[in-house]
Scaffold this motif. Structure first.
Motif, PDB file in Angstrom:
ATOM      1  N   GLU A  32       0.813  -1.217   0.000  1.00 55.29           N
ATOM      2  CA  GLU A  32       0.000   0.000   0.000  1.00 55.29           C
ATOM      3  C   GLU A  32       0.849   1.270   0.000  1.00 55.29           C
ATOM      4  O   GLU A  32       0.595   2.204  -0.768  1.00 55.29           O
ATOM      5  CB  GLU A  32      -0.924  -0.013   1.213  1.00 55.29           C
ATOM      6  CG  GLU A  32      -1.873   1.168   1.282  1.00 55.29           C
ATOM      7  CD  GLU A  32      -2.771   1.102   2.501  1.00 55.29           C
ATOM      8  OE1 GLU A  32      -2.479   1.809   3.493  1.00 55.29           O
ATOM      9  OE2 GLU A  32      -3.759   0.338   2.460  1.00 55.29           O
ATOM     10  N   ASN A  44      -6.330   6.208   1.591  1.00 60.22           N
ATOM     11  CA  ASN A  44      -7.744   5.855   1.470  1.00 60.22           C
ATOM     12  C   ASN A  44      -8.138   5.617   0.020  1.00 60.22           C
ATOM     13  O   ASN A  44      -8.933   4.707  -0.281  1.00 60.22           O
ATOM     14  CB  ASN A  44      -8.626   6.946   2.074  1.00 60.22           C
ATOM     15  CG  ASN A  44      -8.586   6.952   3.596  1.00 60.22           C
ATOM     16  OD1 ASN A  44      -8.228   5.952   4.208  1.00 60.22           O
ATOM     17  ND2 ASN A  44      -8.951   8.065   4.203  1.00 60.22           N
ATOM     18  N   ARG A  47      -6.776   2.241  -0.994  1.00 59.39           N
ATOM     19  CA  ARG A  47      -7.558   1.162  -0.378  1.00 59.39           C
ATOM     20  C   ARG A  47      -8.889   0.962  -1.102  1.00 59.39           C
ATOM     21  O   ARG A  47      -9.303  -0.176  -1.351  1.00 59.39           O
ATOM     22  CB  ARG A  47      -7.795   1.472   1.099  1.00 59.39           C
ATOM     23  CG  ARG A  47      -6.557   1.330   1.961  1.00 59.39           C
ATOM     24  CD  ARG A  47      -6.789   1.839   3.364  1.00 59.39           C
ATOM     25  NE  ARG A  47      -5.561   1.818   4.140  1.00 59.39           N
ATOM     26  CZ  ARG A  47      -5.409   2.405   5.322  1.00 59.39           C
ATOM     27  NH1 ARG A  47      -6.426   3.087   5.862  1.00 59.39           N
ATOM     28  NH2 ARG A  47      -4.257   2.332   5.969  1.00 59.39           N
ATOM     29  N   GLU A  48      -9.560   2.058  -1.427  1.00 55.44           N
ATOM     30  CA  GLU A  48     -10.851   1.947  -2.125  1.00 55.44           C
ATOM     31  C   GLU A  48     -10.671   1.346  -3.516  1.00 55.44           C
ATOM     32  O   GLU A  48     -11.483   0.523  -3.955  1.00 55.44           O
ATOM     33  CB  GLU A  48     -11.513   3.316  -2.223  1.00 55.44           C
ATOM     34  CG  GLU A  48     -12.069   3.842  -0.906  1.00 55.44           C
ATOM     35  CD  GLU A  48     -12.857   5.119  -1.094  1.00 55.44           C
ATOM     36  OE1 GLU A  48     -13.654   5.180  -2.062  1.00 55.44           O
ATOM     37  OE2 GLU A  48     -12.658   6.055  -0.312  1.00 55.44           O
ATOM     38  N   ARG A  51      -9.868  -2.346  -3.129  1.00 60.23           N
ATOM     39  CA  ARG A  51     -11.070  -3.055  -2.689  1.00 60.23           C
ATOM     40  C   ARG A  51     -12.030  -3.267  -3.867  1.00 60.23           C
ATOM     41  O   ARG A  51     -12.611  -4.344  -4.029  1.00 60.23           O
ATOM     42  CB  ARG A  51     -11.759  -2.274  -1.572  1.00 60.23           C
ATOM     43  CG  ARG A  51     -12.904  -3.034  -0.906  1.00 60.23           C
ATOM     44  CD  ARG A  51     -13.552  -2.214   0.199  1.00 60.23           C
ATOM     45  NE  ARG A  51     -12.596  -1.837   1.219  1.00 60.23           N
ATOM     46  CZ  ARG A  51     -12.233  -0.587   1.505  1.00 60.23           C
ATOM     47  NH1 ARG A  51     -12.765   0.428   0.837  1.00 60.23           N
ATOM     48  NH2 ARG A  51     -11.364  -0.341   2.453  1.00 60.23           N
ATOM     49  N   CYS A  54     -10.674  -5.957  -6.129  1.00 59.80           N
ATOM     50  CA  CYS A  54     -10.859  -7.283  -5.522  1.00 59.80           C
ATOM     51  C   CYS A  54     -12.298  -7.745  -5.729  1.00 59.80           C
ATOM     52  O   CYS A  54     -12.559  -8.926  -5.985  1.00 59.80           O
ATOM     53  CB  CYS A  54     -10.528  -7.237  -4.031  1.00 59.80           C
ATOM     54  SG  CYS A  54      -8.762  -7.139  -3.653  1.00 59.80           S
ATOM     55  N   HIS A  55     -13.226  -6.801  -5.633  1.00 55.63           N
ATOM     56  CA  HIS A  55     -14.637  -7.145  -5.809  1.00 55.63           C
ATOM     57  C   HIS A  55     -14.918  -7.615  -7.237  1.00 55.63           C
ATOM     58  O   HIS A  55     -15.713  -8.548  -7.454  1.00 55.63           O
ATOM     59  CB  HIS A  55     -15.509  -5.932  -5.481  1.00 55.63           C
ATOM     60  CG  HIS A  55     -16.984  -6.196  -5.620  1.00 55.63           C
ATOM     61  ND1 HIS A  55     -17.688  -6.992  -4.742  1.00 55.63           N
ATOM     62  CD2 HIS A  55     -17.886  -5.795  -6.559  1.00 55.63           C
ATOM     63  CE1 HIS A  55     -18.947  -7.059  -5.124  1.00 55.63           C
ATOM     64  NE2 HIS A  55     -19.089  -6.342  -6.224  1.00 55.63           N
ATOM     65  N   GLU A  60      -6.857 -10.163  -5.727  1.00 59.30           N
ATOM     66  CA  GLU A  60      -7.250 -11.032  -4.615  1.00 59.30           C
ATOM     67  C   GLU A  60      -6.411 -10.666  -3.401  1.00 59.30           C
ATOM     68  O   GLU A  60      -5.170 -10.737  -3.446  1.00 59.30           O
ATOM     69  CB  GLU A  60      -7.029 -12.494  -4.970  1.00 59.30           C
ATOM     70  CG  GLU A  60      -7.367 -13.446  -3.827  1.00 59.30           C
ATOM     71  CD  GLU A  60      -7.056 -14.887  -4.167  1.00 59.30           C
ATOM     72  OE1 GLU A  60      -7.475 -15.769  -3.398  1.00 59.30           O
ATOM     73  OE2 GLU A  60      -6.381 -15.129  -5.196  1.00 59.30           O
ATOM     74  N   ALA A  61      -7.063 -10.259  -2.322  1.00 57.12           N
ATOM     75  CA  ALA A  61      -6.378  -9.928  -1.077  1.00 57.12           C
ATOM     76  C   ALA A  61      -6.217 -11.190  -0.246  1.00 57.12           C
ATOM     77  O   ALA A  61      -7.188 -11.891   0.024  1.00 57.12           O
ATOM     78  CB  ALA A  61      -7.160  -8.878  -0.308  1.00 57.12           C
ATOM     79  N   ARG A  63      -4.993 -12.489   3.347  1.00 54.32           N
ATOM     80  CA  ARG A  63      -4.711 -11.999   4.690  1.00 54.32           C
ATOM     81  C   ARG A  63      -3.289 -12.369   5.125  1.00 54.32           C
ATOM     82  O   ARG A  63      -2.887 -13.529   5.081  1.00 54.32           O
ATOM     83  CB  ARG A  63      -5.719 -12.592   5.684  1.00 54.32           C
ATOM     84  CG  ARG A  63      -5.613 -12.000   7.088  1.00 54.32           C
ATOM     85  CD  ARG A  63      -6.659 -12.617   8.000  1.00 54.32           C
ATOM     86  NE  ARG A  63      -8.004 -12.317   7.547  1.00 54.32           N
ATOM     87  CZ  ARG A  63      -8.663 -11.197   7.869  1.00 54.32           C
ATOM     88  NH1 ARG A  63      -8.056 -10.263   8.614  1.00 54.32           N
ATOM     89  NH2 ARG A  63      -9.898 -10.999   7.438  1.00 54.32           N
ATOM     90  N   THR A  67      -1.690  -8.491  -1.669  1.00 53.40           N
ATOM     91  CA  THR A  67      -2.727  -8.544  -2.699  1.00 53.40           C
ATOM     92  C   THR A  67      -2.109  -9.015  -4.006  1.00 53.40           C
ATOM     93  O   THR A  67      -1.051  -8.526  -4.415  1.00 53.40           O
ATOM     94  CB  THR A  67      -3.375  -7.165  -2.890  1.00 53.40           C
ATOM     95  OG1 THR A  67      -3.936  -6.737  -1.638  1.00 53.40           O
ATOM     96  CG2 THR A  67      -4.472  -7.212  -3.932  1.00 53.40           C
TER      97      THR A  67
END
Length: 226
Positions: A32, A44, A47-48, A51, A54-55, A60-61, A63, A67
């Protein structure tokens, strides 16, 4: 037309990095903090954007691990989602249709580099078969067909095939126990490579259809055994 938001522009820049091959499928994207520096936007926003991608399935994130690039394009991502719900026989039908269309086109449009890739994959496939290395055999068989499709000169066909290549690999592996008298009908592959080398579209199409019949016979035997 509305002006794209900062997040949308950031999404576009990340998508271009993926589509250009700068970040290949399977690669872990920069952390990041590095993305913040590279893209010149805030955390931010990054991140958005991540995200959202990924959706859609492009990223693919994982954990604790970062990513990763999951698909090479929106088309690829959409097909990956659909393929996860598809039956093997339907995947095979799509696969074989693409391979039949690609065969004569490859014979017409292939370059010397294309032919070298096809022949190299064919030789590696044959060696894997002779050695009994089934994992290598599956991989090299898939590489052979990828090379033929890439030689077609049709970038959309190539992208479609690349989108299903994991399912193609799974389909080859699942059918191996049903091949007879030898794995994957080596003759049709030799005939196809020869037709492409001779720039003979009709012979290439005939070889592709022969391969289709071999696969369909293996499917029938597999179904009978279940």
């Amino acid at each position: 037309m509305p002006t794209p938001t900062l997040v949308q522009r950031t999404i576009g820049r990340i998508e271009r990095s993926i589509e250009s091959g700068e970040w290949a499928v399977g690669d872990r994207i920069p952390a990041e903090g590095q993305l913040v520096d590279d893209l010149g936007v805030g955390r931010n926003t990054v991140r958005e954007a991540v995200r959202a991608l990924c959706h859609t399935g492009l990223l693919e994130a994982r954990r604790g691990d970062g990513t990763y690039v999951r698909a090479a394009s929106d088309l690829n991502a959409a097909l990956q989602r659909r393929l996860r719900r598809a039956e093997l026989k339907h995947v095979l039908q799509v696969r074989l249709a693409l391979e039949r269309e690609a065969a004569p086109a490859a014979a017409s449009h292939r370059g010397e580099d294309d032919l070298a890739r096809i022949l190299s994959a064919l030789l590696a496939r044959r060696r894997a078969e002779e050695s009994g290395d089934l994992a290598a055999y599956v991989e090299k068989d898939v590489e052979f067909h990828r090379a033929v499709v890439a030689a077609s000169g049709n970038p959309l066909m190539t992208e479609l095939y690349e989108s299903i290549v994991e399912s193609v690999r799974d389909s080859v592996a699942s059918l191996l126990p049903s091949w007879t008298p030898e794995p994957l009908g080596a003759s049709s592959h030799d005939d196809l490579a020869d037709a492409i080398a001779r720039r003979d579209p009709e012979a290439a199409a005939e070889a592709a259809w022969a391969h289709t019949r071999t696969v369909e016979s293996a499917m029938e035997r597999m179904t009978d055994d279940q």
